[in-house]
Every structure is written in C-alpha cells, then in structure tokens.
Design a protein around this motif. Sequence first.
Motif, short mmCIF file in Angstrom:
data_model
loop_
_atom_site.label_atom_id
_atom_site.label_comp_id
_atom_site.label_asym_id
_atom_site.label_seq_id
_atom_site.Cartn_x
_atom_site.Cartn_y
_atom_site.Cartn_z
N PRO A 104 59.82 6.19 47.52
CA PRO A 104 60.66 5.91 46.35
C PRO A 104 62.13 6.16 46.70
O PRO A 104 62.44 7.16 47.34
CB PRO A 104 60.18 6.91 45.29
CG PRO A 104 59.23 7.84 45.97
CD PRO A 104 59.01 7.40 47.37
N LEU A 105 62.99 5.26 46.27
CA LEU A 105 64.40 5.39 46.64
C LEU A 105 65.03 6.67 46.11
O LEU A 105 65.93 7.23 46.72
CB LEU A 105 65.19 4.19 46.13
CG LEU A 105 65.13 2.94 47.01
CD1 LEU A 105 66.06 1.88 46.48
CD2 LEU A 105 65.48 3.26 48.46
N ARG A 106 64.52 7.17 44.96
CA ARG A 106 65.11 8.39 44.40
C ARG A 106 64.98 9.56 45.38
O ARG A 106 65.76 10.50 45.36
CB ARG A 106 64.47 8.74 43.06
CG ARG A 106 63.06 9.24 43.18
CD ARG A 106 62.35 9.53 41.87
NE ARG A 106 60.91 9.49 42.08
CZ ARG A 106 60.18 10.51 42.51
NH1 ARG A 106 60.75 11.66 42.77
NH2 ARG A 106 58.88 10.39 42.71
N LEU A 107 63.96 9.50 46.26
CA LEU A 107 63.76 10.61 47.20
C LEU A 107 64.43 10.37 48.55
O LEU A 107 64.51 11.26 49.38
CB LEU A 107 62.26 10.82 47.44
CG LEU A 107 61.48 11.43 46.30
CD1 LEU A 107 60.05 11.66 46.73
CD2 LEU A 107 62.10 12.76 45.88
N ALA A 108 64.89 9.13 48.75
CA ALA A 108 65.40 8.76 50.07
C ALA A 108 66.47 9.73 50.60
O ALA A 108 66.41 10.13 51.76
CB ALA A 108 65.92 7.34 50.05
N PRO A 109 67.43 10.17 49.77
CA PRO A 109 68.46 11.06 50.32
C PRO A 109 67.91 12.41 50.79
O PRO A 109 68.36 12.93 51.81
CB PRO A 109 69.42 11.28 49.14
CG PRO A 109 69.11 10.20 48.17
CD PRO A 109 67.68 9.83 48.37
N THR A 110 66.93 12.97 50.07
CA THR A 110 66.45 14.30 50.46
C THR A 110 65.31 14.22 51.47
O THR A 110 65.12 15.13 52.27
CB THR A 110 65.95 15.08 49.23
OG1 THR A 110 65.11 14.23 48.45
CG2 THR A 110 67.10 15.57 48.39
N LEU A 111 64.54 13.16 51.41
CA LEU A 111 63.37 13.08 52.29
C LEU A 111 63.76 12.65 53.71
O LEU A 111 63.07 12.94 54.67
CB LEU A 111 62.36 12.08 51.70
CG LEU A 111 60.95 12.11 52.25
CD1 LEU A 111 60.34 13.48 52.09
CD2 LEU A 111 60.09 11.07 51.56
#
Length: 605
Positions: free
Chosen positions: A95-102
């Motif tokens: 999911p893109l919402r997690l892309a920065p942290t993942l």
Amino acid sequence: MRLRGCDRDCRSCPLAKLCGGVEQYGVKGYRCPYAGCELKAPALKAMQECDVCRLEKVAWDLNEVEIAGLMSEVMGLERTDNQQLDLPEVVPAVPLRLAPTLRISSLGVSSVVINYQDLLDDKVRLEVLDKGGIHSYLGFGGKILLSSVMPDELLLREDVFEDFVRLFEAAGFDAVVGWDVPVYIDIPLYNSWVNLLMGLKLTHAIATRGVPVVGLLKGNVERQIAFSAEALSRMGIKTMGLHASEYMSAFKEDAAVRQILYTYFRWASKLASSLLLLGVLSYRWLNFTKVVVPKDLRLSLAGMGWLIDAERGLLYSGDGCIDAHSKFVMCTCSTCSGISPRELVADPNARARHNLNNLMERIRGNLSPKLHAYDLILKEDESALLASDLHLWTGRSLLSGFLELLRRELPTNMLFLGDTFDLERGRPNLLETTALFGTLRELGPAVLVAKGCSDGDQAALLRALDSITMEGHARPFLWTEIEDERVRDAALDLYKFYRCASDRLEVRLADGSVLLVHGSDIVEDRDSTLETAMKAMIKARAKANVRWLVMGHLHRAFIDNENGIASTGCWALGDMSRGNTTRKTDLKRAIVVHGDGELELIRGC
Ligand SMILES: [Zn+2]
Ligand SMILES: [Zn+2]
Ligand SMILES: [Zn+2]
C-alpha cells in the motif's frame, strides 16, 4: 459457491452460442442469492431496487445490440506484441501509505504491485507525479506493476479505465495487472459473461498500447475459464493472473471451489507461460500452493497477507506464525539483524519485513527456523522490576509507598507477580485503581502481569468489573446516564491488566538462560512454612530447567543465589484474621532482575 442460474431466455440470448445455455449446469431460471426470490430479467436491476438485497452495481450495463457487437469484437481481437513478463516468485503488493516507512528497496524483492486505488488520493498522486514518477517516488528500481483490482463500482466505469491508462503512462509503471471485472458465480450467467467479455476487451486495449500486461483469468465454469484463457493467449498475453484468495479460503470445505481452482490451473498450464496468483502471499497458503499448483506451471505469488498479518501482530516462524503482540521474540534472520525484540513487538514494519523474508526463504527451499517467544527479553544492560502482593482494595495495601518506589526506580519493565488487586477479599476502590494505572501510564514501563491466588479467577474479575461499572445504578438506565470518565478508565485499565495476565512469565536473560516467574501455583498454601515453600520452589526450578525461579504469593522477601530461587515480599500489611506471618523485612520489597542474571533485593521508601 454455487451457480445461481440465469435470468435470460437462452433461445433469444445473444450470448447463447458462447455460453452453451444454462441447462448444462442443472439450474433453471435465476434465484437471488440473498433471499432466494425467483427473478426474471433484468434480475440485477430488481436486486438493486430490492430493499433487502440493496445490491450495488456489479455488471457492465450494455443493451443486447451492444453485447452482440462486444462478443464479435472479442472473438476477433488481434494478437498484440505484448512483452513477456519475467516475474520472480514473490511479488508483494504494497500500500502506498506505507511506502515511506516500509522502504520497498529494503525488502529484497525485485517486483512489487501497487494498487491503482491508492493513487485516487489526489495528494499522493500529485506527489508521485511531482517526483517524476513511481520509481523515484518509491526509490525503487525494480519492476512496479499497477493493479486494477479495485471495488466494483470503480471497475465498471469507463472514465476510471481511461484514467488508469493515463496514470500508468504518466507515472512510469512497468506493467499492468488487468483489466479486472467482477465475474461472480452468483450473479446471472448472462451478466458474468458480459463482464468477462468487457474485461478482455479492455485488457486488449491496454496491451495494444505496448504495455506489458498480466492478463486476468476469469470465470466460474469451465467454458468461461477456457474462453478467457484462450482469448488472452490469442492476444499474445502469456503471463496470466488469478485472483485466488477467495477460492483458497473456501478450498477445503467446498468441492465446487476445488473444481474451479483446478480448472484454472489446467488452463493456465496449457496456455500461460507463468501464473501470478494474487492475494495469497501469506504463510497460510505457501505449502498449499506448492501442492495444488501443477509443477510445470511457473508460479509467482502476490498479495499483502504478510503485511496484514504483521499489522495484526503476527510474526512468521517456521511454517506457522507466533503472536508477537503478546510475546517478545529474538530473531536472527538477515532482515532482523539490528532489530531489537522490543521493535518487533512495537513496529509492524519490522515484522512485515521479517514475514516477507520468511516467505522468500521458504520458497527458495530454505528451512525457516522456528522462533522462540518469551514474555520478556533482557539484554545485558537492561533490567526489570519485580514486585507482588499489593492486595489492593483490601484497605491493607501500601500503595503510596509502591508508587514512590516506581517513581524512584523508573523501571523500563515492570512485572507484577500476583495478588495485585485482591479480587477475592477486596472491595473495588476507584481511587487506588486510578492511582496505580495513572502512575503506570505516566511512567510508561512495559507492564507484565502474572496471576496470583487472589487475582487469578475470571469470575472474580467479572464481579469486580460489575461492581465498578454498575453498582448503585439501575441496569435498564445504564445507557441513558452520563458515564463517569474515571469509572470508564478504571474498568478498561483493569480489564486490560488482567486480560494480559498469565500464570507464568518467561524472561530470557542476556546469556540465553531463563528466569521463570510464577504467581502462586507452585506453593498453593501460603501459610506453609518458608522451608516447605523453598523446597517446592527448588524442585519446580529443577523441573523447569531454568536459571531462576521467582515467586510472589509467599509474602516473604529473599534471594537464594545458591538454589536459584527468589521471592518478592509484599506491599500489604498482614491480615490479622488469617494468622499473620509477614515480617517487617518482607514488607515494601521488590527485586531488580538484571539482564546479566544478577538479582537485587531492594527496599521501598
Ligand atoms: Zn432479493
Ligand atoms: Zn527475522
Ligand atoms: Zn498475597
């Protein structure tokens, strides 16, 4: 899963030749899957208007002339020079919402799936385009697939399709999964054929643009599945995809589902160069896919099960999983090096990375080690504070002294060894309850709870909660009264405290040895002599094969280094009515356990 039939008359149906007629499936007419009403064409419209079904839009809306045209168009679709996609065995969806942290680049994968739906958020979309496309946005140089799997109401819109194609090109994706369509088994056969044809037409439209496509296999009867596989193959699409999660979860109980799934695999084996199974990237399905998918079919697994499981607190271990929300785990896998047990409990992204790595290792044929879970893991320089027997609510508790001790010691880990609240003899007291939980909340240690003799009984806990929440109130009017916030907090805190409690706690020390914590069950009779109690503890420690056994319940404070046993004392004045054996030197004591295995008896203020 059962075919519910068809609302059309086969004799005048434009799709009759393709479909072969509903008779062959042994069903007559069409029945609504929700209320069983027999419905004439157009059944979907009736179900949308029905005040029980309230069916959403699930099919493309075309008239018979358009459908006849669509059919001949799809039958005549020409070959495209669709590029073969060489997909790896694991293609996680992120999911893109997690892309920065993942941090996708740190996942160790070479391809990922992004859902188009995530890009419906204008802010995200602008950011992606501003950064020059999806690759630079994600900082990921591998293949990025744009998936068209999305809610039906979006799938069935021409403008969404156009936007999808535009976005694909503008954001620089590498391939497309789609075009998806809802081909449910329980909508009229007629409509599922129309959807299937539309899906193929739109898939072809994408492929003619030179976009590498993973074509989705669709259908619930052999004729549909065969038609969809053959049409994709005719278009030159050899990498095929299958949305498998719903079939997989019903596979065991439902013979019809098994038939459908095997039909898919048979046709994919025949016509696809590889199959992307969507929605199955979880520990649950790995052995299963190995068994049911034919060996000659090249398989890639996609989905976000590994991530959803991580968010639920699950950490993959061996070929199963453990609940890392309630236990600490030390993992030495390549992904977890440098990650502390505390992070694995608290950080879903750390678990997600581990889970994905576990799946990839298993797919590579490597045995994934079973992880051992502990209630607490202490490093050499870490420590935990152990205390017991506050006997709150009895009027004999030395709570204020205990709270002072907490403020002085500021523990990072606080272990309660039983009889914290006296659920047997105490009377619920709001003040004491909020004082303890308020201080814990303020100081913020990790809190672990062992059950003792007076706070181990679920029925007693319920009685206490009843008394806190309902005593003095008329039950029928509980919902019209204004709730007292302190009552609500106290009840919730107490509930959480004891729902997290267990009979014993296992603490792993830095050298790998274990300190075992018990509430009361080793020495049932609290009035037995200290000598008898110690003998029982020595025996129990030897049996458990641990370095230390520490108990509450005895109301005695001691550390016996030689025998590896200790007891925490108590924070409640003696009960004269029970023949008091507590000495002054047992009162207001606690034990500090150091990660290096040292135990230290400390005095309260
Ligand atoms: Zn109905
Ligand atoms: Zn790991
Ligand atoms: Zn006690």
